[in-house]
Design a protein around this motif. Structure first.
Motif, PDB file in Angstrom:
ATOM      1  N   HIS A   1      -0.242   1.317  10.434  1.00  0.00           N
ATOM      2  CA  HIS A   1      -1.237   1.527   9.496  1.00  0.00           C
ATOM      3  C   HIS A   1      -0.409   1.227   8.246  1.00  0.00           C
ATOM      4  CE1 HIS A   1       1.046   5.425   9.529  1.00  0.00           C
ATOM      5  NE2 HIS A   1       0.891   5.184   8.433  1.00  0.00           N
ATOM      6  N   ASP A   2       0.801   0.929   8.114  1.00  0.00           N
ATOM      7  CA  ASP A   2       1.734   0.694   7.128  1.00  0.00           C
ATOM      8  C   ASP A   2       1.891  -0.748   6.932  1.00  0.00           C
ATOM      9  OD1 ASP A   2       3.696   0.739   5.333  1.00  0.00           O
ATOM     10  OD2 ASP A   2       4.825   2.172   6.328  1.00  0.00           O
ATOM     11  N   LEU A   3       1.126  -1.160   5.840  1.00  0.00           N
ATOM     12  CA  LEU A   3       1.080  -2.625   5.497  1.00  0.00           C
ATOM     13  C   LEU A   3       2.436  -3.219   5.484  1.00  0.00           C
ATOM     14  CD1 LEU A   3      -0.764  -5.181   5.796  1.00  0.00           C
ATOM     15  CD2 LEU A   3      -1.261  -4.816   3.389  1.00  0.00           C
TER      16      LEU A   3
ATOM     17  N   GLY B   1     -13.410  -1.153  13.426  1.00  0.00           N
ATOM     18  CA  GLY B   1     -13.614  -1.765  14.767  1.00  0.00           C
ATOM     19  C   GLY B   1     -13.842  -3.281  14.362  1.00  0.00           C
ATOM     20  N   ARG B   2     -13.606  -3.728  13.248  1.00  0.00           N
ATOM     21  CA  ARG B   2     -13.756  -5.184  12.924  1.00  0.00           C
ATOM     22  C   ARG B   2     -12.424  -5.678  12.374  1.00  0.00           C
ATOM     23  NH1 ARG B   2     -19.010  -3.848  11.890  1.00  0.00           N
ATOM     24  NH2 ARG B   2     -20.588  -4.852  13.135  1.00  0.00           N
ATOM     25  N   ALA B   3     -12.280  -7.082  12.795  1.00  0.00           N
ATOM     26  CA  ALA B   3     -11.133  -7.878  12.105  1.00  0.00           C
ATOM     27  C   ALA B   3     -11.661  -8.206  10.976  1.00  0.00           C
ATOM     28  CB  ALA B   3     -10.860  -8.855  13.107  1.00  0.00           C
ATOM     29  N   VAL B   4     -11.358  -7.763   9.789  1.00  0.00           N
ATOM     30  CA  VAL B   4     -12.001  -8.100   8.439  1.00  0.00           C
ATOM     31  C   VAL B   4     -11.223  -9.258   7.677  1.00  0.00           C
ATOM     32  CG1 VAL B   4     -13.280  -6.268   7.953  1.00  0.00           C
ATOM     33  CG2 VAL B   4     -10.873  -6.341   7.254  1.00  0.00           C
ATOM     34  N   GLU B   5      -9.935  -9.480   8.141  1.00  0.00           N
ATOM     35  CA  GLU B   5      -9.249 -10.557   7.514  1.00  0.00           C
ATOM     36  C   GLU B   5      -7.856 -10.915   8.360  1.00  0.00           C
ATOM     37  OE1 GLU B   5      -8.115  -9.742   3.580  1.00  0.00           O
ATOM     38  OE2 GLU B   5      -7.080 -11.868   3.366  1.00  0.00           O
ATOM     39  N   GLN B   6      -7.612 -11.938   8.508  1.00  0.00           N
ATOM     40  CA  GLN B   6      -6.583 -12.533   9.402  1.00  0.00           C
ATOM     41  C   GLN B   6      -5.912 -13.861   8.859  1.00  0.00           C
ATOM     42  OE1 GLN B   6      -6.256 -14.115  13.970  1.00  0.00           O
ATOM     43  NE2 GLN B   6      -8.415 -13.599  13.290  1.00  0.00           N
ATOM     44  N   GLY B   7      -4.431 -13.573   8.798  1.00  0.00           N
ATOM     45  CA  GLY B   7      -3.855 -14.801   8.046  1.00  0.00           C
ATOM     46  C   GLY B   7      -2.271 -14.559   8.183  1.00  0.00           C
ATOM     47  N   ASP B   8      -1.499 -15.318   7.450  1.00  0.00           N
ATOM     48  CA  ASP B   8      -0.188 -15.115   7.306  1.00  0.00           C
ATOM     49  C   ASP B   8       0.207 -14.033   6.525  1.00  0.00           C
ATOM     50  OD1 ASP B   8       2.339 -16.662   7.287  1.00  0.00           O
ATOM     51  OD2 ASP B   8       2.304 -16.327   5.022  1.00  0.00           O
TER      52      ASP B   8
ATOM     53  N   PHE C   1      -0.368 -10.256   1.942  1.00  0.00           N
ATOM     54  CA  PHE C   1       0.343  -9.242   1.281  1.00  0.00           C
ATOM     55  C   PHE C   1       0.161  -9.664  -0.135  1.00  0.00           C
ATOM     56  CE2 PHE C   1       3.995  -6.276   0.391  1.00  0.00           C
ATOM     57  CZ  PHE C   1       3.525  -5.338   0.422  1.00  0.00           C
ATOM     58  N   THR C   2       0.219 -10.983  -0.741  1.00  0.00           N
ATOM     59  CA  THR C   2       0.264 -11.232  -2.027  1.00  0.00           C
ATOM     60  C   THR C   2      -1.034 -11.586  -2.466  1.00  0.00           C
ATOM     61  OG1 THR C   2       1.158 -13.540  -1.020  1.00  0.00           O
ATOM     62  CG2 THR C   2       2.777 -12.204  -1.882  1.00  0.00           C
ATOM     63  N   ALA C   3      -1.973 -12.327  -1.539  1.00  0.00           N
ATOM     64  CA  ALA C   3      -3.128 -12.953  -2.016  1.00  0.00           C
ATOM     65  C   ALA C   3      -4.020 -12.534  -0.960  1.00  0.00           C
ATOM     66  CB  ALA C   3      -3.294 -14.450  -2.226  1.00  0.00           C
ATOM     67  N   PRO C   4      -4.566 -10.978  -0.807  1.00  0.00           N
ATOM     68  CA  PRO C   4      -5.579 -10.547  -0.004  1.00  0.00           C
ATOM     69  C   PRO C   4      -6.970 -11.204  -0.338  1.00  0.00           C
ATOM     70  CG  PRO C   4      -4.810  -8.950  -1.212  1.00  0.00           C
ATOM     71  CD  PRO C   4      -4.097  -9.932  -1.600  1.00  0.00           C
TER      72      PRO C   4
ATOM     73  N   THR D   1      -8.368  -5.184   2.359  1.00  0.00           N
ATOM     74  CA  THR D   1      -7.138  -5.698   2.397  1.00  0.00           C
ATOM     75  C   THR D   1      -6.618  -5.184   1.075  1.00  0.00           C
ATOM     76  OG1 THR D   1      -7.790  -7.304   3.738  1.00  0.00           O
ATOM     77  CG2 THR D   1      -5.611  -7.362   3.386  1.00  0.00           C
ATOM     78  N   SER D   2      -7.265  -5.736   0.007  1.00  0.00           N
ATOM     79  CA  SER D   2      -6.673  -5.546  -1.358  1.00  0.00           C
ATOM     80  C   SER D   2      -6.419  -4.143  -1.881  1.00  0.00           C
ATOM     81  CB  SER D   2      -7.663  -6.103  -2.515  1.00  0.00           C
ATOM     82  OG  SER D   2      -8.729  -6.670  -2.023  1.00  0.00           O
ATOM     83  N   GLY D   3      -7.438  -3.158  -1.291  1.00  0.00           N
ATOM     84  CA  GLY D   3      -7.129  -1.579  -1.233  1.00  0.00           C
ATOM     85  C   GLY D   3      -5.955  -1.451  -0.675  1.00  0.00           C
ATOM     86  N   LEU D   4      -5.776  -1.821   0.787  1.00  0.00           N
ATOM     87  CA  LEU D   4      -4.500  -1.542   1.157  1.00  0.00           C
ATOM     88  C   LEU D   4      -3.031  -1.810   0.482  1.00  0.00           C
ATOM     89  CD1 LEU D   4      -4.968  -2.216   4.979  1.00  0.00           C
ATOM     90  CD2 LEU D   4      -4.946   0.080   4.062  1.00  0.00           C
ATOM     91  N   VAL D   5      -3.334  -3.149   0.019  1.00  0.00           N
ATOM     92  CA  VAL D   5      -2.120  -3.537  -0.570  1.00  0.00           C
ATOM     93  C   VAL D   5      -1.990  -2.784  -1.839  1.00  0.00           C
ATOM     94  CG1 VAL D   5      -1.354  -5.678  -1.755  1.00  0.00           C
ATOM     95  CG2 VAL D   5      -2.165  -5.918   0.352  1.00  0.00           C
ATOM     96  N   ALA D   6      -3.064  -2.524  -2.675  1.00  0.00           N
ATOM     97  CA  ALA D   6      -2.831  -1.929  -3.768  1.00  0.00           C
ATOM     98  C   ALA D   6      -2.341  -0.508  -3.652  1.00  0.00           C
ATOM     99  CB  ALA D   6      -4.150  -1.895  -4.608  1.00  0.00           C
TER     100      ALA D   6
END
Lengths: 272, 271
Positions: B212-214, B230-237, B242-245, B250-255
């Motif tokens: 759970h720890d980004l 239960g959904r994959a909401v974002e997928q990528g490098d 981390f830098t450009a969600p 995801t932005s919430g998690l990063v923030a």
């Protein structure tokens, strides 16, 4: 809690076991021969007196210890073995089979041991040591099976079972190397407690004439025979009664002490 | 052919669907992170790969593990795949190790099974060498003591190292790490992460890292899938996530992670 109970239990059970072993090699008198007058009070020659056939009573009580312990050990082994197998199977069984087995066990437990024993005796050639062990062992296995089923389910829900399955262990290996060692301490204490109940059940059976046939009289049978002469020869009731109490009490102390010992280890582990 | 290929994986209980169509590929040497809050379905996704969903749950869609379909495969036929193709490290090594078995015996089990699989005869000396080898691989300092110890006698970090050794001793090609550092304290976390990082590189394993720890995930994984409900909401490098969600969640998690980081630094600056 001190280790006192464990030691008292060991002492009492050890005493009974010692006497039972001794009867295999040596007896004060021939249990089937007249050794003196009828219903004699205790004396140096006959410490527990004689019964109404003039046979030495100490000899009979000593043989009783052997019968009580053989039935107890036999029933505990049978009940423990069948109970553990059934319990583990039930824990693994499909939902419907598990429910069916659980209901059967509940009915078996609700059924009085004595009634079950009468059934077994009626179905076989007549009362003997074997029928007593079978009847008591069967009644006991139901109680053990119910306990093992719950314990096994609890262990199976643990992460280390999932971890073992993830590493590719089959169910058979998981039961042998993870489930059984983890339920064993609790099952051992339960079997020890049931052992004491088995000794009482055997005494009740032979009191009703469903135990071992004479001359290998058990304590229950001695109590029953001494009933009519309890005021003329009170030793006939006191001696087998005390012997029965000493063994059952000893076994229960032993089981309690064992539980405290195992609990203490569990507490220690959880404290860390 | 990928080592692991998920296509439209669903997990459902009797009444509702818990994971709604997750798809990804994972090859040898790749590291994929699954991130999300608890209940987002990341662990269910991982356990579907092993065919070990909790009772009452079933999986749909397609999971190809080394080319073999896992979904709908009888448990008996899953047993040979477990450990050998994929192995798992769990969150809490305290509960993932049998409390009534010495660590040495627990470590011996996968070594024996691997030997039996390869048709090798394992002498006691070879077994011991192998035990020492794996304890050394996970940087355990006093292996003699650890082999004889019970699980409650060693620290959490050491327990997790033994659990990692057990997972690797099976000789898997895919390692699934389900929150492997969450139950450890912060300094031990960093050590175990570095250890995993090195082992995965040296053994050329594929890694599926769940947390759970980004920040932790972005440190060890190259690619990240963010899961929510239960959904994959974002997928990528990993860097890009981390830098450009792109997704709000995801932005919430990063923030949140950055706020925590800032607060920690702030507290450090003040004496």
């Amino acid at each position: 809690m001190s280790r006192g109970t464990l030691w008292v239990g060991l002492l009492l059970v050890g005493l009974n076991a010692g006497v039972a072993l001794l009867t295999l090699f040596w007896l004060p008198y021939d249990p089937t021969a007249m050794a003196g007058g009828r219903l004699q009070p205790p004396s140096w020659a006959h410490p527990f007196g004689t019964d109404r056939l003039g046979q030495d009573y100490l000899t009979k009580v000593m043989i009783g210890a052997r019968i009580a312990l053989s039935v107890g050990i036999g029933a505990a082994a049978l009940g423990g073995l069948i109970g553990t197998c059934l319990g583990v199977l039930a824990a693994f069984a499909r939902r419907s089979a598990d429910d069916g087995l659980a209901a059967t066990l509940d009915i078996l437990i609700a059924f009085p041991t004595l009634l079950l024993a009468m059934l077994v005796v009626a179905a076989s050639e007549g009362a003997s040591l074997g029928t007593a062990i079978l009847a008591i062992g069967l009644a006991m296995s139901a109680i053990i099976a119910r306990l093992v089923r719950i314990l096994t389910k609890r262990v199976l829900a643990q992460d280390y079972i999932t971890a073992a399955r993830c590493s590719g262990l089959g169910w058979g290996r998981i039961v042998v190397s993870h489930v059984l060692p983890n339920i064993l301490p609790t099952v051992l204490v339960a079997v020890a407690l049931q052992f004491g109940l088995a000794v009482i059940a055997e005494a009740s059976l032979s009191f009703l004439g469903l135990g071992t046939p004479p001359p290998n009289a058990s304590w229950g049978q001695l109590l029953q025979q001494a009933q009519s002469t309890v005021f003329r020869a009170p030793m006939g009731v006191i001696a087998p009664g005390l012997a029965l109490i000493s063994l059952v009490l000893g076994i229960n102390f032993l089981a309690d002490g064992l539980r405290d010992l195992l609990d203490a280890e569990v507490d220690l582990e959880e404290a860390r | 052919m990928s080592l692991l290929r998920l296509r439209d994986l669903t997990v459902h209980s009797a009444s509702r669907e818990l994971v709604h169509g997750v798809s990804f590929d994972l090859d040898a040497g790749q590291r994929l992170g699954l991130v999300g809050e608890s209940g987002s379905g990341k662990s269910l996704t991982a356990m579907s790969v092993m065919g070990l969903l909790p009772p009452g749950l079933s999986a749909g869609g397609s999971v190809l593990l080394d080319g073999q379909q896992v979904i709908g495969r009888p448990d008996r036929q899953m047993v040979p795949l477990r450990g050998t193709t994929a192995a798992v490290i769990f969150q809490d090594p305290r509960s993932a190790l049998d409390p009534l078995m010495r660590l040495g015996d627990q470590l011996a089990a996968p070594i024996r099974r691997r030997a039996a699989r390869d048709g090798r005869r394992l002498t006691p000396a070879a077994l011991r060498d192998s035990q020492m080898h794996w304890l050394d691989r996970v940087s355990i300092r006093d292996p003699e003591r650890i082999l004889r110890a019970w699980p409650h006698e060693v620290s959490g970090g050491q327990r997790q190292r033994v659990a990692i050794a057990m997972a690797l001793a099976c000789g898997p090609r895919l390692l699934i790490a389900d929150e492997p550092t969450t139950a450890l304290d912060v300094s031990t976390q960093a050590e175990v992460l570095d250890l995993l990082d090195g082992l995965v590189r040296e053994e050329r394993l594929a890694l599926l890292f769940i947390s759970h720890d980004l920040p932790v995930v972005s440190r060890i994984a190259d690619r990240v899938i963010v899961m929510q409900n239960g959904r994959a909401v974002e997928q990528g490098d990993a860097m890009q996530i981390f830098t450009a969600p792109r997704h709000d969640y995801t932005s919430g998690l990063v923030a949140a992670a950055q706020r925590l980081q800032a607060a920690l630094e702030d507290a450090e600056r003040r004496p």
